[in-house]
Motif scaffolding. Structure first.
Motif, PDB file in Angstrom:
ATOM      1  N   ALA A 244       2.205  -2.894   5.020  1.00 43.16           N
ATOM      2  CA  ALA A 244       1.032  -2.558   4.568  1.00 43.16           C
ATOM      3  C   ALA A 244       1.322  -1.742   3.060  1.00 43.16           C
ATOM      4  CB  ALA A 244       0.083  -1.694   5.319  1.00 43.16           C
ATOM      5  N   LEU A 245       0.275  -1.903   2.243  1.00 41.51           N
ATOM      6  CA  LEU A 245       0.364  -1.113   0.993  1.00 41.51           C
ATOM      7  C   LEU A 245       0.007   0.390   1.163  1.00 41.51           C
ATOM      8  CD1 LEU A 245      -1.602  -3.702  -1.178  1.00 41.51           C
ATOM      9  CD2 LEU A 245       1.071  -3.034  -1.192  1.00 41.51           C
ATOM     10  N   GLY A 246      -0.797   0.731   2.301  1.00 38.72           N
ATOM     11  CA  GLY A 246      -1.095   1.999   2.520  1.00 38.72           C
ATOM     12  C   GLY A 246      -2.238   2.508   1.702  1.00 38.72           C
ATOM     13  N   LEU A 247      -3.173   1.747   1.272  1.00 36.29           N
ATOM     14  CA  LEU A 247      -4.050   1.748  -0.108  1.00 36.29           C
ATOM     15  C   LEU A 247      -5.487   2.101   0.608  1.00 36.29           C
ATOM     16  CD1 LEU A 247      -2.726  -0.244  -3.062  1.00 36.29           C
ATOM     17  CD2 LEU A 247      -2.061   2.176  -2.253  1.00 36.29           C
ATOM     18  N   ASP A 248      -6.513   2.650   0.093  1.00 37.06           N
ATOM     19  CA  ASP A 248      -7.667   2.851   0.165  1.00 37.06           C
ATOM     20  C   ASP A 248      -8.196   1.279   0.065  1.00 37.06           C
ATOM     21  OD1 ASP A 248      -7.648   5.328   0.959  1.00 37.06           O
ATOM     22  OD2 ASP A 248      -8.548   5.894  -1.083  1.00 37.06           O
ATOM     23  N   ASP A 249      -9.215   0.884   0.827  1.00 43.78           N
ATOM     24  CA  ASP A 249      -9.697  -0.390   0.688  1.00 43.78           C
ATOM     25  C   ASP A 249      -8.779  -1.721   0.920  1.00 43.78           C
ATOM     26  OD1 ASP A 249     -12.591   0.446   0.147  1.00 43.78           O
ATOM     27  OD2 ASP A 249     -12.108   0.929  -1.822  1.00 43.78           O
ATOM     28  N   ASN A 335       7.279  -3.703 -13.391  1.00 42.45           N
ATOM     29  CA  ASN A 335       7.330  -2.430 -13.408  1.00 42.45           C
ATOM     30  C   ASN A 335       6.092  -1.931 -13.144  1.00 42.45           C
ATOM     31  OD1 ASN A 335       9.849  -2.728 -15.422  1.00 42.45           O
ATOM     32  ND2 ASN A 335      10.072  -1.117 -13.950  1.00 42.45           N
ATOM     33  N   LEU A 336       5.314  -2.474 -12.186  1.00 39.36           N
ATOM     34  CA  LEU A 336       4.073  -2.074 -11.741  1.00 39.36           C
ATOM     35  C   LEU A 336       3.986  -1.964 -10.356  1.00 39.36           C
ATOM     36  CD1 LEU A 336       1.782  -4.433 -14.044  1.00 39.36           C
ATOM     37  CD2 LEU A 336       2.185  -1.924 -14.548  1.00 39.36           C
ATOM     38  N   THR A 337       3.231  -0.757  -9.911  1.00 42.48           N
ATOM     39  CA  THR A 337       3.211  -0.447  -8.527  1.00 42.48           C
ATOM     40  C   THR A 337       1.750  -0.281  -8.098  1.00 42.48           C
ATOM     41  OG1 THR A 337       4.193   0.673  -6.789  1.00 42.48           O
ATOM     42  CG2 THR A 337       3.673   1.886  -8.698  1.00 42.48           C
ATOM     43  N   PRO A 338       1.308  -0.924  -7.086  1.00 44.15           N
ATOM     44  CA  PRO A 338      -0.159  -0.567  -6.598  1.00 44.15           C
ATOM     45  C   PRO A 338      -0.465   0.606  -6.381  1.00 44.15           C
ATOM     46  CG  PRO A 338       1.101  -1.559  -4.826  1.00 44.15           C
ATOM     47  CD  PRO A 338       2.178  -1.599  -6.189  1.00 44.15           C
ATOM     48  N   LYS A 339      -1.665   1.318  -6.847  1.00 50.63           N
ATOM     49  CA  LYS A 339      -2.212   2.713  -6.648  1.00 50.63           C
ATOM     50  C   LYS A 339      -3.434   2.617  -6.003  1.00 50.63           C
ATOM     51  CE  LYS A 339      -0.847   6.113  -7.933  1.00 50.63           C
ATOM     52  NZ  LYS A 339       0.070   7.091  -7.379  1.00 50.63           N
ATOM     53  N   ARG A 340      -4.601   1.739  -6.151  1.00 56.71           N
ATOM     54  CA  ARG A 340      -5.577   1.653  -5.530  1.00 56.71           C
ATOM     55  C   ARG A 340      -6.291   0.088  -5.561  1.00 56.71           C
ATOM     56  NH1 ARG A 340     -10.553   4.461  -7.846  1.00 56.71           N
ATOM     57  NH2 ARG A 340      -9.509   4.096  -9.793  1.00 56.71           N
TER      58      ARG A 340
END
Length: 479
Positions: A244-249, A335-340
């Protein structure tokens, strides 16, 4: 930073007409015609030390099978391939040959244009399968019964080799159809015309293998019972867990597990009825991410972006697969990582990504963020071994040693339990490649055979030579 304005989810089917869909999902590598195969085979140097053979995880005798094609004997060539790799047909379609046998080809080093080994392998294995006859026969029955759990590449390879050696095999799988990754996880344009199931039928036609689908380890069958009722057990469980990404929504509408989505796509009989977003973002840098991105574009998505946290050279997907995606209109942003994950009215509206950098060998966030609009977000950041099946057996499975969340095995694919073997992605060292899983199954089968027939430990190589000798007698091949 401004949030995206709420918007209507723009996910729909039938974005393209049937003719466009048929083109987009047609065979990515059309098979060679007979003349083309002969011309390509003539390019081989038939190297004595055969670096291409060394680079093949299943040790297919590449110079031999190409020489057999050159001599006008594609059936013999196919038998040579299948004696080493019974899933040689699928491997010819999905193996990253550009980083295995073809990268090692002397022609690649000399002129940057290797012999098309993968296409030649497909030409030969298709020739055998088109005969409608299985090329090998079973040995005399041994009276031994083996349970194989998991009908993916490792399990199928193990079951076939055990049956060929005279054992009776029961092949269990949690899904309603055998095939594993080849049936449910490979991009549709790589294995067209139901090839995965045709290959399963071909493999099982050796005889001696019964299949029980809808049987999950830990739910319908249990390791303790299998060890009691069978002479040996092979576990080819694959990787059922999804990271999982472990992000909100993360569970908002339009947020999907890429593996499950590809499985749904592979099983649908109506591509036009499969909804896809107008703007799609895929998180990950492996083959699953690339396959999901290309197929989303093929279904009619207008904008498809693959976002990967490191540089492009670090992506697990091969350079060829990356270029294939880009030529089909997929944007690869690194070079982009998910934040939300951004959601409006319970549905994905975009994703916020943080730019990354490598400092002293470590990946770090820079604090700078970007937002990419999206109707759909696919997560493809890797799978994990789910130990629930073996854990449900309590004390019976406590002796099954694991390491970093996977099953520990030795060189013969023996686990820490004396009558249990394992192979494929679920073991330490599994490489998420069909060809590697196939080799695991074959090696385990030889080890199981040695154990069940009182052959001395370490006799796997001797058994392998016996099998190859029998195959040579059938094909008329010499070494």
């Amino acid at each position: 930073m401004n949030e995206l304005a709420p918007q209507r989810p723009d996910i729909a089917g039938a974005r393209l007409d049937p003719q466009a869909l048929a083109r987009n999902f047609s065979d990515v590598h059309p098979p060679l015609e007979a003349h083309e195969a002969l011309v390509e085979a003539d390019r081989c140097y038939f190297c004595y030390d055969a670096p291409c053979m060394e680079a093949c995880p299943t040790s297919i005798d590449v110079p031999l099978f190409i020489r057999e094609i050159q001599a006008g004997n594609p059936i013999g060539a196919g038998k040579t391939i299948l004696s080493a790799n019974i899933l040689g047909g699928m491997c010819a379609r999905v193996c990253p040959t550009e980083t295995l046998c073809e990268e090692a080809c002397v022609r690649e080093a000399a002129e940057g244009k290797p012999v098309k080994i993968g296409l030649l392998q497909r030409y030969a294995t298709d020739a055998v399968m088109d005969t409608g006859r299985h090329p090998f026969t079973r040995a005399a029955p041994t009276g031994k019964r083996v349970a194989v759990v998991g009908a993916g590449p490792a399990g199928l390879s193990c079951a076939h080799r055990l049956a060929m050696l005279g054992h009776d095999v029961v092949l269990f799988d949690a899904r309603q159809k055998p095939g594993g990754l080849n049936e449910f996880g490979i991009a549709a344009y790589k294995a067209t015309e139901r090839f995965a199931q045709k290959e399963v039928d071909f493999i099982l036609s050796i005889g001696g293998v019964s299949v029980e689908t809808g049987k999950a380890l830990g739910r319908d069958i249990h390791l303790a019972d299998l060890r009691r009722d069978y002479d040996a057990v092979f576990l080819g469980l694959g990787l059922a867990g999804v990271n999982a990404l472990g992000l909100d929504d993360e569970t908002a509408g339009g947020s999907h597990d890429a593996v499950a989505w590809i499985a749904e796509l592979r099983q649908t009989t109506d591509l036009a009825g499969l909804p896809v977003g107008r703007r799609v973002v895929v998180i990950g840098g492996g083959m699953t991410a690339i396959d999901a991105a290309i197929q989303a574009k093929a279904l009619g998505a207008q904008e498809v972006t693959v976002a990967y946290r490191r540089g492009q050279d670090a992506m697990n997907a091969s350079r060829y697969e990356q270029e294939l995606a880009q030529t089909r209109g997929v944007h690869i942003r690194c070079n982009l990582t998910p934040k939300r994950i951004l959601a409006a009215n319970g549905h994905v509206s975009g994703i916020e990504l943080e730019r990354t950098a490598t400092v002293d060998g470590r990946l770090v966030g820079t604090g700078e963020t970007v937002i990419v609009e999206a109707d759909q977000v696919f997560k493809a950041i890797g799978q994990a071994f789910d130990p629930a099946g073996i854990a449900s057996d309590g004390s019976e499975a406590q002796g099954l040693a694991t390491e970093n969340g996977r099953i520990k095995v030795d060189a013969e694919r023996r686990t820490s339990l004396p009558d249990v073997w394992a192979g494929g992605d679920c073991v330490v060292g599994g490489e998420d490649l069909t060809v590697v899983a196939t080799e695991h199954g074959k090696v385990a089968a030889m080890s199981i055979h040695a154990a069940l027939t009182a052959e001395p430990r370490g006799a796997v190589e001797a058994i392998k030579n016996k099998v190859l000798g029998a195959v040579e007698a059938l094909t008329g091949a010499t070494r």
